[in-house]
Write a protein that holds these residues in place. Structure first.
Motif, mmCIF file in Angstrom:
data_model
loop_
_atom_site.group_PDB
_atom_site.id
_atom_site.type_symbol
_atom_site.label_atom_id
_atom_site.label_comp_id
_atom_site.label_asym_id
_atom_site.label_seq_id
_atom_site.Cartn_x
_atom_site.Cartn_y
_atom_site.Cartn_z
ATOM 1 N N LYS A 123 0.828 -1.210 0.000
ATOM 2 C CA LYS A 123 0.000 0.000 0.000
ATOM 3 C C LYS A 123 0.860 1.258 0.000
ATOM 4 C CE LYS A 123 -3.811 -2.162 2.498
ATOM 5 N NZ LYS A 123 -4.489 -2.296 3.800
ATOM 6 N N VAL A 126 2.356 1.666 -3.457
ATOM 7 C CA VAL A 126 1.343 2.020 -4.452
ATOM 8 C C VAL A 126 0.983 3.497 -4.347
ATOM 9 C CG1 VAL A 126 -1.096 1.716 -5.043
ATOM 10 C CG2 VAL A 126 0.385 -0.280 -4.774
ATOM 11 N N GLY A 296 -2.168 -2.889 -5.541
ATOM 12 C CA GLY A 296 -0.795 -3.358 -5.382
ATOM 13 C C GLY A 296 -0.537 -4.633 -6.171
ATOM 14 N N GLU A 299 -0.376 -3.650 -9.863
ATOM 15 C CA GLU A 299 0.854 -2.931 -10.183
ATOM 16 C C GLU A 299 2.035 -3.884 -10.319
ATOM 17 O OE1 GLU A 299 1.465 0.101 -10.920
ATOM 18 O OE2 GLU A 299 0.204 1.533 -9.846
ATOM 19 N N LEU A 440 8.354 -1.806 -5.163
ATOM 20 C CA LEU A 440 7.283 -2.667 -4.656
ATOM 21 C C LEU A 440 7.844 -3.822 -3.836
ATOM 22 C CD1 LEU A 440 4.952 -2.823 -7.791
ATOM 23 C CD2 LEU A 440 4.314 -1.907 -5.558
#
Length: 454
Positions: A123, A126, A296, A299, A440
Motif C-alpha cells: 500500500k 502504491v 498493489g 501494479e 514494490l
C-alpha cells in the motif's frame, strides 16, 4: 498519398511480438505504452510515429484501459480482426491468470501475519507510484497555463464537489474541441516522446502511410462486427438479469462493470477513482484497504492496471456467494468482471478505428483529446489524495464548506509506520530513480519485517 503496401510481417511473428509485449507490460499504462512504442515503432518499425500517436489519442478518448486498446488497434492495423484479437487478448491473459491466483492466496492466507505485512508494504509503495503517475502525466500533458487550469478545475470538481467523472471528461473534450476550432493552439496535441531520437515517419514504416484496405470505413462490416461483440458483451448480462434477478451479486457485477466500460474515460488511474468510489462506498464489495491491496497486486503483475477490477469482482462474489462455494463464486465473479470489462474494448476498436484512420489529421479532435488528457491529471490527483488519506490515516472527518463536502484526516490518527514507509518509497522513486518493481519488492519486504516485529 501512395497506395497501401504489403508489410510482410507473418502472423506467427506478430504473435511472438505480442507475447513479448504482454510479458513486459508492467508499470501501469504509461510504462506499457512506452514498451509498445519501443518494440512496435522503434525496433520493429511496423508503424510510424504519427500513426502510433493517432491510435494512442483515440484509445485515450475511449472508456477503458488505453494500453490494451492500443495493442488491439495496432494488431488490427497489421493483421485485421484476427490480429486485433490476438494482440488484445495476449495483453490481458497474463494479468488475468496472475490476479486470479493471487486473489485465491489473498482470501485463503490474508489473515496470516506475513501476508498482512506484505500488503501493508504494498500500500505504501502504491501510494507513491500513483503520485509519480500524477507528476509523469502532468509533465507530458500540462504544457501551458490553459491545460494547468483545466487540470486544477477537474480536481476541484471531483474532489470537493463530487462532479461525476464522465461529465468532467465530456466538458474537457468540448472545451478542447471548441477552442481548437476557434483557432486556439492551447490544446495542440504533443508527442508521445521517444527521447532525442528522430521520429520514424509513417512512410518509412513497414505499414506505410496509406490506409490499408481493411482499415477503411465500411458500414456493412461495422454493423456486422459491432453486432457480434455487442452480443458477446450484453447477452450474458441479460441472461443473468432474467435468470437470477437484479439483486443477485453476479447480475450486479455484470451490470456495474458494463456501465463502467461505457462511462470510464481517461485510462486506468482515472477509472480506478470511479471504481473505488462505487465498489467501496456504494456496493460494499471491498474495503478501501482491500482496494489498495488489489491495486498493489495489479501494479506488480503484467497486464493492464485495470485488472484490479477482477480482484474487486472476486471479493464481491466471494463475500456474497449465495449457495455456491465461496472460492467458486469468487472465481466466477472475477472472470465475469474481466469479460464485461474487456469485450467492450474490442468493440470500440473494431467499430471505431476505421473512422479514426480516416480522421488522422483532424486538429479539432486532437485538441479535444489533449484537453481530456489535461483534465485526467486532476482526476488522477484526486485518486492519489484518496489513497493517501486511506493509507496514512486511521480516521477521517467529513467537513462541509461553501457547498463542498470533503473528508479531512484526523491528524492524531496518522499511521506513523505507513508514513515512514511511504516517505522511504518516495525517496527511492524521486531521489534515486528506482524502478517500480524494485520499490514494490523492497516495500513489501519492509512491511513483512514490520508485521513480524509487532
Amino acid at each position: 498519398m501512395s497506395a497501401p503496401k504489403p508489410h510482410g510481417v507473418p502472423f506467427a511473428e506478430a504473435m511472438k511480438v505480442w507475447l513479448r509485449v504482454a510479458a513486459l507490460s508492467f508499470g501501469g499504462p504509461a510504462g506499457q505504452i512506452a514498451v509498445m512504442h519501443r518494440i512496435v515503432v522503434e525496433e520493429k518499425k511496423w508503424v510510424g510515429e504519427q500513426r502510433f500517436l493517432q491510435a494512442l489519442n483515440y484509445c485515450t478518448l475511449l472508456p477503458g484501459p488505453e494500453a490494451q486498446q492500443l495493442a488491439t488497434y495496432l494488431g488490427w492495423l497489421m493483421h485485421r480482426t484476427a490480429g486485433g484479437l490476438l494482440a488484445g487478448t495476449l495483453f490481458v491473459l497474463p494479468g488475468m491468470v496472475a490476479i486470479m491466483a493471487l486473489s485465491w492466496v489473498y482470501v485463503l492466507l490474508g489473515k496470516v501475519t506475513l501476508v498482512q505485512g506484505l500488503f501493508f508494504g504494498l500500500k505504501a509503495a502504491v501510494l507513491v507510484i500513483v503520485i509519480e503517475a500524477v507528476i509523469r502525466v502532468g509533465r507530458r500533458a500540462l504544457r501551458n497555463n490553459a491545460m494547468r487550469l483545466l487540470a486544477a478545475a477537474a480536481f476541484v470538481a471531483i474532489f470537493f464537489y463530487g462532479v461525476p467523472f464522465p461529465l468532467i471528461v465530456v466538458a474537457a473534450g468540448l472545451i478542447g474541441f471548441g477552442a481548437t476550432r476557434l483557432g486556439s493552439t492551447a490544446f495542440q496535441a504533443g508527442g508521445h516522446g521517444a527521447g532525442n531520437r528522430p521520429a520514424l515517419g509513417d512512410a518509412d514504416s513497414l505499414l506505410g502511410e496509406a490506409t490499408p484496405e481493411h482499415a477503411k470505413p465500411n458500414l456493412a462490416w461495422t454493423i456486422s462486427i459491432g453486432s457480434i461483440f455487442l452480443a458477446l458483451w450484453l447477452i450474458p448480462v441479460a441472461l443473468l438479469w432474467f435468470l437470477r434477478g437484479p439483486d443477485d451479486i453476479f447480475t450486479q457485477i455484470a451490470v456495474f462493470f458494463s456501465k463502467m466500460a461505457v462511462v470510464t474515460f481517461g485510462g486506468a488511474y482515472a477509472v480506478l477513482a470511479y471504481v473505488a468510489q462505487q465498489a467501496v462506498e456504494n456496493y460494499g464489495w471491498v474495503t478501501a484497504g482491500e482496494m489498495l491491496d488489489g491495486l498493489g497486486l495489479a501494479e506488480s503483475t503484467p497486464g493492464p492496471l485495470i485488472m484490479v477490477t477482477q480482484f474487486v469482482g472476486f471479493l464481491g462474489a466471494w463475500r456474497d456467494h449465495g449457495g455456491l462455494s465461496p472460492l467458486l463464486a469468487g472465481t466466477l465473479g472475477g472472470l465475469l468482471t474481466t469479460w464485461v470489462t474487456f469485450v467492450p474494448c474490442f468493440l470500440w476498436i473494431f467499430v471505431g478505428a476505421p473512422y479514426v484512420e480516416a480522421l488522422r489529421a483532424n486538429k479539432a479532435l486532437s485538441g479535444a483529446l489533449a484537453a481530456i488528457t489535461a483534465a485526467i491529471v486532476g482526476v488522477i490527483l484526486n485518486l492519489a489524495v484518496w489513497f493517501g488519506l486511506q493509507v496514512l490515516f486511521g480516521e477521517l472527518r467529513t467537513v462541509k464548506l461553501l457547498g463542498a463536502t470533503v473528508d479531512l484526516p484526523v491528524l492524531g490518527s496518522a499511521n506513523i509506520a505507513a508514513v515512514a514507509l511511504a516517505a522511504a518509497c518516495a525517496v527511492a522513486v524521486f531521489r534515486f530513480r528506482f524502478g517500480m518493481i524494485p520499490v514494490l519488492l523492497a516495500s513489501s519486504m519492509a512491511g513483512i519485517v514490520y508485521a513480524l516485529m509487532l
